[in-house]
Design an enzyme around this catalytic site. Structure first.
Site, PDB file in Angstrom:
ATOM      1  N   LYS A   9       0.819  -1.211   0.000  1.00  0.00           N
ATOM      2  CA  LYS A   9       0.000   0.000   0.000  1.00  0.00           C
ATOM      3  C   LYS A   9       0.859   1.271   0.000  1.00  0.00           C
ATOM      4  O   LYS A   9       2.080   1.224   0.163  1.00  0.00           O
ATOM      5  CB  LYS A   9      -0.958  -0.015   1.194  1.00  0.00           C
ATOM      6  CG  LYS A   9      -1.995  -1.130   1.120  1.00  0.00           C
ATOM      7  CD  LYS A   9      -2.850  -1.027  -0.134  1.00  0.00           C
ATOM      8  CE  LYS A   9      -4.047  -1.959  -0.120  1.00  0.00           C
ATOM      9  NZ  LYS A   9      -3.707  -3.375  -0.286  1.00  0.00           N
ATOM     10  N   ASN A  10       0.208   2.410  -0.178  1.00  0.00           N
ATOM     11  CA  ASN A  10       0.937   3.676  -0.282  1.00  0.00           C
ATOM     12  C   ASN A  10       1.698   4.009   0.990  1.00  0.00           C
ATOM     13  O   ASN A  10       2.737   4.670   0.945  1.00  0.00           O
ATOM     14  CB  ASN A  10      -0.024   4.810  -0.626  1.00  0.00           C
ATOM     15  CG  ASN A  10      -0.556   4.721  -2.041  1.00  0.00           C
ATOM     16  OD1 ASN A  10      -0.741   3.625  -2.569  1.00  0.00           O
ATOM     17  ND2 ASN A  10      -0.802   5.857  -2.680  1.00  0.00           N
TER      18      ASN A  10
END
Length: 407
Positions: free
Chosen positions: A203-204
């Site tokens: 994920k970011n």
């Protein structure tokens, strides 16, 4: 996994390199400060939920502009706990897009509710008002809705809530892809009753595992806080402080879904790098678009007309007849060149479990069924270099239609 610090400048790198450099689909970036923080927590004598978790919650809430944040074990747990906090009658119907990760629907079912699958607009991969209206007409008025910001693109919350005839108080956001997404001028985090984020390895904001519920509703935050630790009135850190009491009670069911201080310490230091990583993702997405915009048979993601894309993914659509080969063959051929890809997602209505447990409108899912066979997610992570993006674009050009005629 390979870890290193990166700079947005890597998205613009044009240095020469081997034509067939391996390009992983994703790679976890863990900054040096996060590794040092993890060592500090390991040496502290307290590694589970405690002061680091509390600080991470405060800092994350401030980042997304929410009044409250509660750290949990995953985005799936975040969704389940937020749904439980709505206190809907058992078996209540909750709208869920069919094009999403299976965890979205699992959270609804685990909360004792019934998912209603909603078709998507084939141009965006997300439901629009006509698809929501059709699902409601076919299955009845829902009790709540989960909106998914697919790939990091902003979903039209107000439009979807209006189409479902629901107030935003009965709308939750699956924001697993949406840390850094803006709907209009506001970041995802406090636009609906609650937003649920993921810190999975790809994920970011990667931690490895973990999730967060953000909200402006103090009571919902308090319910999620209790629910993440068995419904207990006091967690271990508070019970074991000098002068504190061991006593606690349980008034409602809960989960074992807390975040540890080890995870939170990593997350706090990673959060400091998130703005830089987001700028890198934007630059990489722009480079992909520039390199692929004129390839026949590839449909590229678009910048949102209003808001901001988080570019968690860079998903393209392969139009088989125009491009000259079908998606799964292309995946294998890219893999043979060392290029990793993925598909987001296999629609829920194509999975036997959800065909049995979810409500499916009688009209079927023509939008998702048209979109799914061509969906292809290209490598996207802040450690990606411009040279690697160019290699992916070159491979897609070489494997695509011959501009001078049939092969």
């Amino acid at each position: 996994m390979d870890v290193r610090r990166i700079s947005p400048a890597t998205a613009e790198a044009d240095d020469a390199g081997p034509d067939r450099e391996a390009v992983p689909f994703a790679r976890t970036e863990i900054c040096a400060e996060a590794r040092q923080a993890a060592q500090r927590v390991l040496a502290s004598g307290w590694v589970t939920t405690g002061p680091e978790t509390l600080l991470f919650e405060r800092e994350f809430a401030a980042y997304v502009g929410a009044a409250h944040a509660v750290a949990v074990s995953s985005c799936t747990a975040a969704l389940e706990l937020a749904l439980r906090a709505l206190r809907l009658p058992p078996g209540s119907r909750v709208l869920v897009p069919t094009l999403t990760f299976c965890g979205t629907a699992h959270a609804v079912l685990h909360a004792g509710l019934r998912p209603v699958l909603v078709d998507v607009d084939p141009d965006t991969g997300m439901p629009a008002a006509p698809q929501v209206t059709a699902a409601v007409a076919a299955t009845g008025r829902p009790a709540a809705m989960v909106v998914v910001h697919l790939a990091g693109a902003p979903a039209p919350l107000d439009e979807l809530a209006q189409a479902a005839d629901l107030p935003l108080d009965l709308v939750l956001e699956d924001a697993a892809h949406a840390l850094g997404t803006y709907v209009g001028s506001r970041p995802v985090g406090a636009l609906s009753r609650a937003a649920c984020f993921s810190f999975y390895a790809t994920k970011n904001l990667p931690i490895g595992e973990g999730g967060m519920v953000t909200t402006d509703d103090a009571e919902l935050a308090a319910q999620v806080h209790r629910g993440r630790l068995h419904g207990m009135s006091a967690d271990a850190w508070r019970r074991y402080q000098p002068g504190a009491t061991w006593q606690y009670t349980v008034e409602e069911p809960g989960l074992k879904a807390n975040m540890t201080d080890l995870q939170a310490a990593i997350g706090r230091r990673q959060l400091l790098h998130l703005p830089e990583w987001q700028r890198t993702r934007e630059a990489l997405a722009a480079r992909y678009t520039a390199g692929l915009r004129d390839v026949p048979g590839l449909r590229l993601p678009r910048e949102p007309a209003g808001g901001r894309h988080a570019w968690h993914l860079y998903p393209v659509r392969v139009a088989e007849q125009e491009y000259g080969r079908e998606r799964d063959l292309l995946i294998r051929q890219l893999a043979a060149r060392g290029i990793g890809t993925s598909v987001h997602f296999l629609p829920l209505h194509r999975m036997p479990y959800f065909r049995r447990t979810a409500l499916c409108p009688t009209g079927g899912f023509p939008g998702a069924d048209a979109l799914y066979p061509g969906l292809l997610s290209l490598p996207m992570h802040p450690g990606l270099t411009g040279r690697q993006v160019d290699a992916v674009c070159r491979a897609l050009r070489e494997l695509g239609p011959d501009p001078e005629g049939p092969r």
